[in-house]
Scaffold this active site. Structure first.
Site, PDB file in Angstrom:
ATOM      1  N   LYS A 167      -9.772  -4.333  12.869  1.00 37.22           N
ATOM      2  CA  LYS A 167      -8.575  -3.846  13.303  1.00 37.22           C
ATOM      3  C   LYS A 167      -8.398  -4.606  14.640  1.00 37.22           C
ATOM      4  CE  LYS A 167      -7.075  -0.474  10.657  1.00 37.22           C
ATOM      5  NZ  LYS A 167      -5.790  -0.933   9.872  1.00 37.22           N
ATOM      6  N   GLY A 183       0.940  -1.275   0.019  1.00 38.16           N
ATOM      7  CA  GLY A 183       0.054   0.106  -0.165  1.00 38.16           C
ATOM      8  C   GLY A 183       0.908   1.161  -0.012  1.00 38.16           C
ATOM      9  N   GLY A 196      -0.590   4.724  -0.966  1.00 40.31           N
ATOM     10  CA  GLY A 196      -1.629   5.187  -0.236  1.00 40.31           C
ATOM     11  C   GLY A 196      -1.349   6.391   0.545  1.00 40.31           C
ATOM     12  N   GLN A 197      -2.002   7.044   1.352  1.00 37.82           N
ATOM     13  CA  GLN A 197      -1.831   8.108   2.118  1.00 37.82           C
ATOM     14  C   GLN A 197      -0.704   8.083   3.077  1.00 37.82           C
ATOM     15  OE1 GLN A 197      -4.308   9.470   5.586  1.00 37.82           O
ATOM     16  NE2 GLN A 197      -4.088  11.404   5.459  1.00 37.82           N
ATOM     17  N   TYR A 254     -14.622  -1.938   9.998  1.00 39.56           N
ATOM     18  CA  TYR A 254     -13.159  -1.517   9.895  1.00 39.56           C
ATOM     19  C   TYR A 254     -12.727  -1.900  11.465  1.00 39.56           C
ATOM     20  CZ  TYR A 254      -9.298   2.117   9.891  1.00 39.56           C
ATOM     21  OH  TYR A 254      -8.214   2.725   9.630  1.00 39.56           O
TER      22      TYR A 254
END
Ligand code: AKB
Length: 322
Positions: free
Chosen positions: A145, A8, A11-12, A141
């Protein structure tokens, strides 16, 4: 950490973490991977491989090819997208994590993956949320997590993989946009303030959430990964935060720099209910005590830096487009 594989990476978090790690550990020692390549600095400035995190064989091959000693697994769907596509979120978030942990086990690498304030739920204490507390999230989500933290603990205890993680709050940055999160409003607001002097918030006034500026988040990842394992009582994952604010407070701070800035509200019920289920503010004492977590940016300092850097970036983008 000597050779690091990042999933990833575009990504951000990944697009900035890749560059920071390349500066610190050497360009060739940081292997950026993502499902697609683009023309960003992270993709173009050093080793890059296409890796689909649902494909274990591919991930292990890339880890072996570059002889990595650290895996940083960032590829995941954020809270609002996961809520819209729960089955896809389970498959990607949990399947991807399992493959990344298996890769780390296979190549004997250290391991990092982010958890989130989303791991907490409505029955968690809302203020100064402790490191060890009730964790019964009500979002897909959050379920991912919590399960991810437990799975990372399992790989540590069962297979000796040196797994470490951070429960990140909303992350604010001028480089890459987040996508599909509940805290994204706190990034969008800066773009809209600079471009249009107004912002319509999908999160209601009075809704407090923890946040952190990206430079502090990147330092926290490196500090945790370099920490002496003998000092770690916790591993997966540490509460970290730099500030907690409600939409009207970030708007007031922005208005100090952009006179006439106006905020209105059009609450999105899905993202609002996710935000309502999260803490107002979490307590990072364990991170401070076990590996010296610290941060530099509060709301005022971050806002000044965001507005300066984002104004410049948007000006350059416009100049390039003309
Ligand atoms: C989100 O809003 O989903 C993320 C997070 C707090 O984990 N930014």
């Amino acid at each position: 950490m000597k050779r690091i594989l990042i999933t990833g990476a575009l990504g951000q978090i990944g697009s900035e973490l890749t560059m920071k790690l390349r500066e610190t550990y050497g360009t060739d020692n940081v292997i950026a991977t993502d499902i697609k390549k683009n023309d960003s600095e992270a993709a173009q400035s050093g080793p890059f491989e296409i890796v689909d995190v649902t494909d274990l064989k591919n991930m292990v091959e890339v880890a072996k090819k570059y002889k990595v000693d650290t895996v940083m697994h960032l590829a995941a769907l954020l809270s609002a997208t996961a809520e819209a596509k729960p089955v896809f979120a389970w498959n990607l978030n949990m399947g991807g994590l399992m493959n990344a942990l298996e890769t780390a086990r296979e190549v004997k690498a250290k391991f990092f993956t982010p958890s989130s304030i989303g791991a907490f739920g409505p029955t968690t204490p809302k203020d100064s949320t402790p490191q060890d507390t009730i964790m019964r999230p009500t979002t897909m989500y959050g379920v991912n997590k919590v399960a991810g933290e437990l799975l990372s603990d399992y790989y540590f205890h069962k297979f000796g993989v040196d797994t470490r993680g951070l429960r990140f709050p909303g992350l604010i940055s001028y480089v890459a946009l987040p996508g599909g999160g509940t805290t994204d409003y706190a990034v969008e607001i800066y773009y809209e303030a600079i471009l249009n002097r107004k912002y319509e918030s999908y999160i209601d006034k009075g809704t407090y959430m923890d946040m952190m500026y990206m430079p502090d988040a990147l330092n926290a990842i490196i500090d945790l990964m370099e920490a002496d394992p003998a000092k770690l009582v916790h591993r997966n994952a540490f509460n970290v935060t730099a500030m907690s604010f409600a939409p009207e407070q970030i708007a007031a701070e922005i208005a100090k720099h952009i006179p006439g800035f106006k905020m209105t509200y059009k609450v999105d019920p899905v993202r609002q209910s996710i935000a309502n289920s999260w803490p107002n503010s979490i307590d990072a004492a364990a991170a401070r005590e076990e590996w010296g977590f610290k941060y530099e940016y509060d709301l005022a300092k971050m806002t000044q830096d965001m507005i300066e850097k984002l104004t410049y970036k948007l000006k350059m983008n416009k100049a390039r487009a003309n």
